[in-house]
Design a protein around this motif. Structure first.
Motif: not given
Length: 156
Positions: A138-144
């Protein structure tokens, strides 16, 4: 193998292999429970159709494909009994695509199977490691992270 010995190309392959493993197991379960014709692209499209239905144009935008490609996907889902075209109650000139009972059943079954598969990963990795993995992704990919247009990568 230590972190220094890993090659950059391995990360996407491992991520894809994990994804593919989950999707393959899902489709085995779907087939065993009366949905042998389901394909990954169908699931993405059915998610994009949602509870309220959409026009083919909106479906194309949600999936990142042309209106024509979305129409072909709808044709296939309709032929399999997962979706139908109906008059839009707000505008009789438009058609909405909506899920049938069979389509909703397939999505509900998919959700249950994904819960079971996540449970298997928890058993293999432990709850803490799996939560750390999910948090890190989740941190790496973010809101997308939760885009439905991945279906255009896999075809119908």
């Amino acid at each position: 193998m230590s972190e220094r010995e890993r090659w950059g190309f391995e990360l996407p392959l491992l991520l894809f292999a994990g994804f593919r493993s989950l999707i393959d197991q899902l489709h085995t379960e779907l087939a065993d429970h009366g949905h042998p014709e389901m394909r990954p692209a169908h699931g993405f499209a059915m998610q994009a159709i949602g509870r309220d239905g959409v026009t083919a144009s909106e479906l194309g935008r949600r999936l990142g494909v042309s209106k024509q490609a979305a129409g072909k996907t709808v044709d296939r889902l309709a032929a399999l009994g997962y979706a139908e075209r109906v008059a839009d109650p707000a505008d009789a000139r438009r058609k909405l695509v909506r899920l049938t009972g069979r389509g909703r059943d397939a999505l509900e079954l998919s959700a249950a199977v994904f819960e079971e598969l996540r449970g298997r990963w928890t058993d293999q990795l432990g709850r803490e490691r799996l939560t750390e993995l999910e948090d890190a992704l989740e941190t790496v990919v973010g809101p997308a992270a939760f885009r439905l247009d991945a279906a255009s990568w896999f075809g119908d």
